[in-house]
Design a protein around this motif. Structure first.
Motif, PDB file in Angstrom:
ATOM      1  N   ASP A  97       0.828  -1.203   0.000  1.00  0.00           N
ATOM      2  CA  ASP A  97       0.000   0.000   0.000  1.00  0.00           C
ATOM      3  C   ASP A  97       0.864   1.256   0.000  1.00  0.00           C
ATOM      4  N   ILE A  98       2.019   1.175   0.648  1.00  0.00           N
ATOM      5  CA  ILE A  98       2.921   2.328   0.662  1.00  0.00           C
ATOM      6  C   ILE A  98       3.313   2.673  -0.767  1.00  0.00           C
ATOM      7  N   ALA A  99       3.610   1.615  -1.535  1.00  0.00           N
ATOM      8  CA  ALA A  99       3.995   1.842  -2.928  1.00  0.00           C
ATOM      9  C   ALA A  99       2.858   2.530  -3.673  1.00  0.00           C
ATOM     10  N   LYS A 100       1.628   2.132  -3.374  1.00  0.00           N
ATOM     11  CA  LYS A 100       0.477   2.771  -4.040  1.00  0.00           C
ATOM     12  C   LYS A 100       0.381   4.244  -3.650  1.00  0.00           C
ATOM     13  N   VAL A 101       0.586   4.528  -2.361  1.00  0.00           N
ATOM     14  CA  VAL A 101       0.484   5.916  -1.891  1.00  0.00           C
ATOM     15  C   VAL A 101       1.554   6.777  -2.569  1.00  0.00           C
ATOM     16  N   ALA A 102       2.739   6.179  -2.733  1.00  0.00           N
ATOM     17  CA  ALA A 102       3.845   6.936  -3.330  1.00  0.00           C
ATOM     18  C   ALA A 102       3.491   7.419  -4.727  1.00  0.00           C
ATOM     19  N   GLY A 103       2.594   6.687  -5.419  1.00  0.00           N
ATOM     20  CA  GLY A 103       2.241   7.052  -6.786  1.00  0.00           C
ATOM     21  C   GLY A 103       1.132   8.089  -6.878  1.00  0.00           C
ATOM     22  N   ILE A 104       0.578   8.503  -5.745  1.00  0.00           N
ATOM     23  CA  ILE A 104      -0.552   9.443  -5.766  1.00  0.00           C
ATOM     24  C   ILE A 104      -0.044  10.865  -6.020  1.00  0.00           C
ATOM     25  N   PRO A 105      -0.729  11.613  -6.907  1.00  0.00           N
ATOM     26  CA  PRO A 105      -0.266  12.970  -7.208  1.00  0.00           C
ATOM     27  C   PRO A 105      -0.193  13.828  -5.948  1.00  0.00           C
ATOM     28  N   GLY A 106       0.855  14.622  -5.835  1.00  0.00           N
ATOM     29  CA  GLY A 106       0.981  15.542  -4.702  1.00  0.00           C
ATOM     30  C   GLY A 106       1.730  14.955  -3.518  1.00  0.00           C
ATOM     31  N   VAL A 107       1.941  13.630  -3.509  1.00  0.00           N
ATOM     32  CA  VAL A 107       2.677  13.039  -2.387  1.00  0.00           C
ATOM     33  C   VAL A 107       4.167  13.338  -2.565  1.00  0.00           C
ATOM     34  N   GLN A 108       4.760  13.991  -1.574  1.00  0.00           N
ATOM     35  CA  GLN A 108       6.159  14.404  -1.657  1.00  0.00           C
ATOM     36  C   GLN A 108       7.104  13.397  -1.028  1.00  0.00           C
ATOM     37  N   ALA A 109       6.675  12.807   0.061  1.00  0.00           N
ATOM     38  CA  ALA A 109       7.562  11.882   0.769  1.00  0.00           C
ATOM     39  C   ALA A 109       6.731  11.033   1.717  1.00  0.00           C
ATOM     40  N   ILE A 110       7.205   9.821   1.961  1.00  0.00           N
ATOM     41  CA  ILE A 110       6.580   8.953   2.966  1.00  0.00           C
ATOM     42  C   ILE A 110       7.711   8.531   3.895  1.00  0.00           C
TER      43      ILE A 110
END
Ligand SMILES: *[C@@H]1O[C@H](CO)[C@@H](O)[C@H](O)[C@H]1NC(C)=O
Ligand SMILES: *[C@@H]1O[C@H](CO)[C@@H](O)[C@H](O)[C@H]1NC(C)=O
Ligand SMILES: *[C@@H]1O[C@H](CO)[C@@H](O)[C@H](O)[C@H]1NC(C)=O
Ligand SMILES: *[C@@H]1O[C@H](CO)[C@@H](O)[C@H](O)[C@H]1NC(C)=O
Ligand SMILES: *[C@@H]1O[C@H](CO)[C@@H](O)[C@H](O)[C@H]1NC(C)=O
Ligand SMILES: *[C@@H]1O[C@H](CO)[C@@H](O)[C@H](O)[C@H]1NC(C)=O
Ligand SMILES: *[C@@H]1O[C@H](CO)[C@@H](O)[C@H](O)[C@H]1NC(C)=O
Length: 892
Positions: A97-110
């Motif tokens: 799921d982290i990998a999915k979040v990383a691909g979301i527009p506007g996400v700068q860093a996790i």
């Protein structure tokens, strides 16, 4: 760690140990989650509008996208401070799921949320009676070491400056800290983010009362803010400043870098000019949330001072975060110039009282005869082995033992078998005098000469007795190590080649306030003490130069360019200590406040040889009213042999220094700068030649810039070698007496043959490995048992150069990821430590928690090298486990 005391005296006792006993495999706690809060992350967004503050899954927001992609998540806290942190912390169970979040527009860093340990137990003495004649008075030598006395004489006391102290709270009821809380008091504000019961892993219970519980924060506060007029003569270095207490620790335990980020943001929003943090955890990288938030606040024009860490004994490449924050000012420690000693009277022979290193007298009544464990003072391993059976009862003796080879504890334990309780350890000829603190006994160090005298008398058959006066025998002597970098002060650089600490301040043997319930006054040591000193110093500079964003942004440059480099020893002409431990040197607050010459930058980062940044420009600004001629010259610091010879491990502290200067060209080497203008000079620095690259030498030094009246310098640092070549995984048996990495069975044995596990009822294996150097990525993957993979680490040793794996990680026949860690620090090499090794507990599920089918597999462990390309197979080290069968129906 048993020896986690952070007094320079005590830590140096470690170096008495030269060989480590292997650590038992049974000490591995496979349930340990390591340095991370499990499954919790801070997702950073470009803007708050991308987040959906109301948690509605509407609009094209983060939560909407996560929901749409089927990500399971649970939001904890949202952040909306533009330029500092915008986003949310949340629980996300699955790395897929982290990998999915990383691909979301506007996400700068996790970023994962990291645990930051509480202040380490620090050698401390509380003193309840200020007229206690056992105590020697000389509290404010730290002010004369740093020019604070000169500013105080001019009435510059930090007035009008707001300082936020992020720590264990403050006992604001202490009479020398204002006696109250809130507007009109010295401690005018603050917040408790956690509550008494917080441990780092339970739910914080915040409230508005930052009362101290542990005592650490009160000591820190007094260094800045203690009012004069107390019977101890203690004076805070910026005692007119206004203080806010931000409490981030419960009464014990750890905190998280998320809470540290929250406290930094609150202090920022509440208008603190300076935020100071005497805390941190081993990290080595600059990118954790706490580090990043601290750095951004500094970039917005506030001063952020953070402790460099007390891990000097662990040696090179061992800095802590959030002190690693790139624009934060990380603070190392220099020892106080005076040390407190007590004197013991010698009876039975004519001799002056003998000084021993303790603040308070050893509690020994009457006159006791000495007993010497070896009449030969050349024997170094004195009392390292059991004493002869003929040894008399020692309970009524002062036992005199030579320092060396094994720990003080081992020596004392051997003598204690014969009843010994009180010890004087005499120094070795080349040793640094250190404090001695041995569990269960009373002990102190005396000089080598005094020790030889006592041994000589004993061997000659003279009955020497010692008497320990309980009153009036305190004195101060010039510290043999005073003014030098404290042995406990952590070494850098970071793995991305920033130098930490930035500067040093006095941090060893500091008398300050402690909670009234604990005795009101006490002595502590650590970079925890140096850091508030630097914060108070910054307050004086802000007051003197006029507070504002510009001066705040210049603060590190001002500190660094006016600091005085610290030598590596007291010997005449000894080379300067490595910048990787002292930073630019000891702060000189009067110069930082009043020099008319401004030089920038304060530091030059040269990186490693593969990324060498050789050419730099230095700007010299003359704000005086007269034209000034500046002479420029180069002074090298000692080049640190950052790795041990013939070993992958970093050198332990004190790290060996060699005289191997960088090549430096300065053009021009003298400039005249007219009043109100500035000139630039070009500096070209190349790594030293002829050094042994296998020791990964860290070179450093200073470009001096001197006019007739002012003397400044720019500090540089680089590595004479390539970080990408640095091996990471430990493949020796030095630690567990078992070759690493290894798979540990539930029974605590090393799995060497194929083995089957049910993955139920704790019948699961654990992967155990150690990192000799930091890694940007550690990957643990599941592969088929006969997958064609040639690991770089084989049973027979180190073969990485024999294999070329093609170019792409996608070529690897991986079934699925089990675990991935980013920006991992190296392990410690110390024998019993909280960071000795890493464990991955394999319970038969993928990283995304999906159960793995029965079958025969192996685990592939990979470590990406520093500056390595994550896509390139050749940039990893790897190891393949023995065959691990999952058989959920097996009866075994
Ligand atoms: C300590 O001594 C000073 C002066 O000698 C005296 O004024 C003060 O009351 C004493 N304090 C205590 C707690 O005895
Ligand atoms: C010194 O030791 C005695 C006897 O062990 C003990 O009663 C006393 O409290 C100790 N004094 C101090 C100041 O620790
Ligand atoms: C050291 O010298 C004393 C005095 O001569 C003697 O009694 C003792 O046995 C000697 N110790 C050893 C280990 O030889
Ligand atoms: C130490 O001195 C104080 C007065 O300064 C006195 O009251 C006390 O009895 C003395 N203690 C000892 C052990 O001599
Ligand atoms: C050193 O070079 C590496 C690789 O390019 C880079 O990631 C790192 O940020 C550099 N460090 C500094 C201090 O410039
Ligand atoms: C979990 O990861 C494994 C291995 O990568 C993959 O095969 C599986 O489909 C994933 N499961 C889910 C629910 O995403
Ligand atoms: C699993 O274990 C059971 C009982 O020990 C055995 O009968 C079976 O063959 C095993 N299965 C595999 C796939 O090895």
């Amino acid at each position: 760690m048993k020896f986690s005391l952070t007094s320079s005296w005590v830590v140096a006792a470690l170096f008495a140990t030269s060989s480590f006993a292997a650590v038992p495999l049974s000490s591995i706690n496979t349930a340990d989650t390591g340095r991370y809060v499990p499954n919790e992350y801070i997702v950073e967004m470009a803007s708050i509008s991308g987040l959906a503050g109301k948690r509605a899954y509407t609009g094209r927001t983060l939560y909407y996208h996560m929901h749409k992609r089927g990500v399971q998540f649970d939001v904890k806290t949202e952040y909306d401070t533009p330029d500092i942190l915008v986003g949310a912390s949340m629980k996300i169970e699955s790395p897929d799921d982290i990998a999915k979040v990383a691909g979301i527009p506007g996400v700068q860093a996790i970023r994962p949320i990291i645990l930051i340990p509480g202040p380490k137990p620090i050698e401390s003495f509380s003193v309840s009676d200020p007229n206690d004649s056992r105590l020697s008075p000389s509290p404010m030598s730290t002010h004369t070491m740093t020019g604070v006395d000169k500013l105080h004489a001019q009435g510059i006391l930090g007035e009008g400056i707001k300082i936020g102290i992020i720590d264990s709270g403050i006992d604001y009821k202490h009479p020398s800290l204002g006696g109250g809380f809130g507007e009109g008091f010295k401690v005018s504000g603050g917040w408790d983010f956690v509550g008494d019961r917080f441990t780092g892993s339970n739910t914080p219970v915040p409230d508005n009362d930052p009362m101290d519980c542990g005592g650490h924060g009160t000591h820190v506060a007094g260094i800045i803010a203690a009012d004069p007029g107390n019977e101890f003569g203690v004076v805070g270095n910026a005692y007119k400043a206004s203080i806010s207490g931000y409490r981030v620790f419960g009464c014990g335990g750890s905190t998280t870098d998320e809470i540290i980020a929250q406290s930094l943001i609150r202090g920022y929003n509440e208008g603190m000019d300076i935020l100071t943090l005497s805390l941190g955890g081993v990290d080595g990288w600059t990118i954790g949330t706490g580090s990043v938030v601290a750095s951004r606040i500094a970039e917005q024009g506030r001063v952020v001072t953070i402790a460099a860490g007390n891990d000097g004994s662990d040696g090179a490449w061992y800095t802590s975060s959030p002190g690693n924050g790139i624009s934060a000012i990380s603070i190392g420690s220099v020892d106080n110039i005076v040390v407190s000693v007590q004197n013991v009277n010698v009876k039975g022979v004519e001799h002056a009282p003998i000084a021993y290193l303790q603040l308070l007298p050893l509690n020994v009544t009457g006159e006791l005869p000495i007993y010497v464990t070896n009449n030969d003072t050349t024997v170094k391993d004195d009392a390292c082995n059991p004493l002869p059976a003929t040894t008399p009862d020692l309970s009524g003796h002062i036992v005199v033992i030579h320092r060396g080879t094994c720990t003080f504890q081992i020596k004392a334990d051997n003598a204690a078998k014969f009843g010994a309780k009180n010890f004087l350890i005499y120094n070795s000829d080349d040793g640094e005098l250190t404090g001695v603190s041995i569990d269960g006994y009373q002990a102190a160090m005396i000089s080598a000469d005094d020790g030889k005298f006592l041994v000589g008398q004993f061997a000659a058959g003279v009955e020497v007795k010692l008497e320990f006066p309980q009153n009036g025998s305190a004195a101060t002597i010039d510290s043999p190590h005073g003014g030098l970098t404290s042995a406990f002060s952590s070494y850098g650089p970071t793995y991305d080649m920033f130098f930490k600490p930035a500067v040093s301040a006095p941090g060893g043997n500091i008398l300050s306030t402690i909670p009234t319930a604990q005795g009101s006054w006490g002595i502590k040591s650590g970079t925890s003490m140096a850091t508030p000193f630097a914060a108070g110093a910054a307050a004086l500079v802000l007051q003197a130069r006029g507070k504002g964003k510009d001066v705040s942004r210049e603060m590190r440059d001002l500190f660094q360019t006016t600091a005085i480099p610290v030598a590596s020893s007291k010997e005449e002409g000894s080379i300067a200590n490595t910048v990787s431990q002292q930073g630019a040197g000891l702060v000189q607050v009067d110069r930082a406040s009043q020099y008319k010459t401004l030089v920038s930058p304060g530091q030059l980062l040269l990186n490693d040889t593969a990324n060498l940044d050789s050419l730099h420009t230095i700007t010299i600004r003359n704000t005086g009213s007269e034209s000034a001629l500046y002479q420029l010259s180069h002074v090298a610091a000692g080049t640190a042999q950052s790795l041990k010879a013939d070993s992958k491990w970093a050198s332990l502290g004190p790290v060996e220094l060699v005289d191997a200067p960088a090549g430096v060209t300065i053009i021009p080497s003298s400039v005249t700068v007219s009043p109100g203008s500035s000139r630039r000079v070009i500096v070209r620095i190349t790594p030293p030649r002829g050094v042994d690259e296998s020791r990964l030498p860290v070179y450093s030094g200073f470009i001096n810039i001197a006019s007739k009246t002012e003397s400044l310098r720019v500090t540089y640092l680089g590595a004479a070698g390539s970080l990408k070549k640095k091996a990471i995984l430990d493949n020796t048996d030095a630690y567990f007496e078992q070759k690493l990495p290894l798979v540990l069975t539930p029974g605590g044995e090393v799995q060497s043959e194929p083995k089957s596990y049910t993955m139920k009822d704790l019948d699961s294996p654990s992967l155990v490995y150690r990192l000799t150097f930091g890694s940007p990525a550690i990957k643990v993957d599941l592969v088929q048992k006969d997958a064609s993979i040639k690991p770089t680490l084989t049973k027979r040793g180190w073969f990485s150069w024999l294999f070329d794996w093609g170019s792409d990680v996608d070529d690897l026949p991986i079934i699925g990821p089990l675990q991935e860690l980013g920006y991992v620090p190296r392990n410690s090499e110390a024998p019993v430590t909280d960071n000795g090794f890493n464990v991955f507990n394999f319970i038969g599920v993928f990283a995304n928690k999906t159960r793995i089918e029965d079958g025969e597999y192996r685990i592939l462990l990979r470590a990406l090298k520093v500056t390595g390309n994550p896509k390139k197979l050749g940039d990893y080290e790897s190891w393949l486990s023995p065959v691990i069968s999952i058989n959920s129906t097996s009866s075994s």
